[in-house]
Design an enzyme around this catalytic site. Structure first.
Site, PDB file in Angstrom:
ATOM      1  N   GLU A 181      36.438   0.401  -3.324  1.00  0.00           N
ATOM      2  CA  GLU A 181      35.013   0.667  -3.117  1.00  0.00           C
ATOM      3  C   GLU A 181      34.567   2.026  -3.644  1.00  0.00           C
ATOM      4  O   GLU A 181      33.434   2.181  -4.122  1.00  0.00           O
ATOM      5  CB  GLU A 181      34.671   0.551  -1.621  1.00  0.00           C
TER       6      GLU A 181
ATOM      7  N   GLY B  38      36.700  -6.281   0.212  1.00  0.00           N
ATOM      8  CA  GLY B  38      36.536  -7.142   1.376  1.00  0.00           C
ATOM      9  C   GLY B  38      37.638  -8.169   1.502  1.00  0.00           C
ATOM     10  O   GLY B  38      37.939  -8.625   2.607  1.00  0.00           O
TER      11      GLY B  38
ATOM     12  N   ALA C 294      33.476  -7.908  -2.052  1.00  0.00           N
ATOM     13  CA  ALA C 294      32.058  -8.214  -1.829  1.00  0.00           C
ATOM     14  C   ALA C 294      31.397  -8.671  -3.121  1.00  0.00           C
ATOM     15  O   ALA C 294      31.892  -8.436  -4.224  1.00  0.00           O
ATOM     16  CB  ALA C 294      31.340  -6.986  -1.276  1.00  0.00           C
TER      17      ALA C 294
ATOM     18  N   GLU D 112      40.333  -6.379   3.299  1.00  0.00           N
ATOM     19  CA  GLU D 112      39.903  -6.269   4.698  1.00  0.00           C
ATOM     20  C   GLU D 112      40.049  -7.607   5.420  1.00  0.00           C
ATOM     21  O   GLU D 112      40.473  -7.654   6.582  1.00  0.00           O
ATOM     22  CB  GLU D 112      38.453  -5.790   4.748  1.00  0.00           C
TER      23      GLU D 112
END
Length: 256
Positions: free
Chosen positions: A130, A107, A64, A110
Site C-alpha cells: 500500500e 487486502g 483492493a 490481510e
C-alpha cells in the site's frame, strides 16, 4: 456470476472460492459484501465445522480495487463501514483455513491473515504494498502482520512494500504449512476434514481463548483457559471422547 462461490466438498466443511479471475480477485465492494454474507451464514450453520477460503491456482487475491479508490474521499469510504465486512470473518467462531496459491497482496494478504491456518504453495507470495500508492493497509495489515512476524520483519515489509516468498513467509511464521502448488487445496481440505472430525465445542473454545488471550495479560489469559476447560467438562462430547478412548473405539462427536 457470483464473486464468491460456495461449495461443500466433504461433510462439515465449507469451501469459499474468490471468483474475480479477470481482476486477479481484487477485493471489490461486491466481493467483500458477498464474502461477509457467506461467513455470517456459515458461522450460524450447525452442519459446518470448518471453512476453507481460496482463490485460484494463479492468485489468492491481489488487494483492493484501486480504480474504485482513486477518486474516493474519506467520508465516502467511512460510510461504507467496511470494517463490518471484515468483522464477519474475524469474528467467525469456526476454524478458517486459507489455501493460498499465487499472490496474496494488500487486502489479499490481510484476508489470508484473518484465517486461523494458512496453507501456501511454494510459488505463493505475501505482501502489503500500500505504501507504494500513497496509503497504508486499512484492514488490519499493520497490526496482524506485526503479531505474526514481529515488529522488525513487519516494518521491513510495510515500509518497502516488497512482497516475500512463501518459503520466507513460512520461515517468519506467517504461513502454517508450505506445500507444492498443486497440493495447496487438497492439503487445506485434509486439514479441514481432520479438524471437523474433532469435538466442535472444544475446537471453538480453543480458537476463542487463544485469540482473546493474545493481547491479554498472562494471568487473564490463563483464567480464560481454565474457565473454558471447566465449561467443557459439562459437554456430552467430553464424555463421548473419553469413553471412546478408554473403550478403544472411534468417537462420534455431535457438538453438544
Amino acid at each position: 456470476m457470483s464473486d464468491v462461490l460456495l461449495e461443500h466438498p466433504q461433510p462439515h466443511v465449507a469451501l469459499l472460492r474468490l471468483n474475480r479471475p479477470e481482476a486477479r480477485n481484487a477485493l471489490s465492494q461486491s466481493l467483500r459484501a458477498q464474502l461477509a454474507e457467506h461467513f455470517r451464514a456459515l458461522s450460524a450453520d450447525e452442519t459446518v465445522r470448518c471453512i476453507v477460503l481460496t482463490g485460484n491456482e494463479r492468485v489468492f487475491a491481489a488487494g483492493a480495487d484501486l480504480k474504485a479508490l482513486l477518486d474516493a474521499g474519506p467520508i465516502e469510504v467511512l460510510l461504507l463501514n467496511n470494517q463490518r465486512m471484515w468483522e464477519a470473518i474475524a469474528g467467525c467462531p469456526k476454524p478458517v483455513i486459507a489455501a493460498v496459491n499465487g499472490h496474496a497482496l494488500g487486502g489479499g494478504c490481510e484476508l489470508a491473515m484473518h484465517a486461523d491456518i494458512i496453507v501456501a504453495g511454494q510459488s505463493a507470495s505475501f505482501g502489503q504494498p500500500e505504501v507504494r500508492v500513497g496509503v497504508i493497509p486499512g484492514a488490519g495489515g499493520t497490526q496482524r502482520l506485526a503479531r505474526a512476524v514481529g515488529k522488525f520483519n513487519a516494518l521491513r515489509m510495510l515500509l518497502t512494500g516488497e512482497p516475500i516468498s512463501a518459503p520466507k513467509a513460512a520461515e517468519l511464521g506467517l504461513v502454517s504449512e508450505l506445500v507444492a502448488d498443486e497440493e495447496v487445496l487438497p492439503r487445506a481440505l485434509a486439514l479441514a476434514g481432520q479438524i471437523s472430525a474433532l469435538p466442535p465445542l472444544a475446537v471453538a473454545q480453543i480458537k476463542e481463548v487463544l485469540l482473546a488471550g493474545l493481547d491479554a495479560p498472562l494471568d487473564t489469559a490463563l483464567m480464560l483457559e481454565r474457565k473454558a476447560f471447566q465449561l467443557l467438562l459439562a459437554s456430552a462430547d467430553k464424555r463421548e471422547g473419553m469413553s471412546a478412548f478408554l473403550e478403544k473405539r472411534a468417537p462420534i462427536f455431535r457438538g453438544c
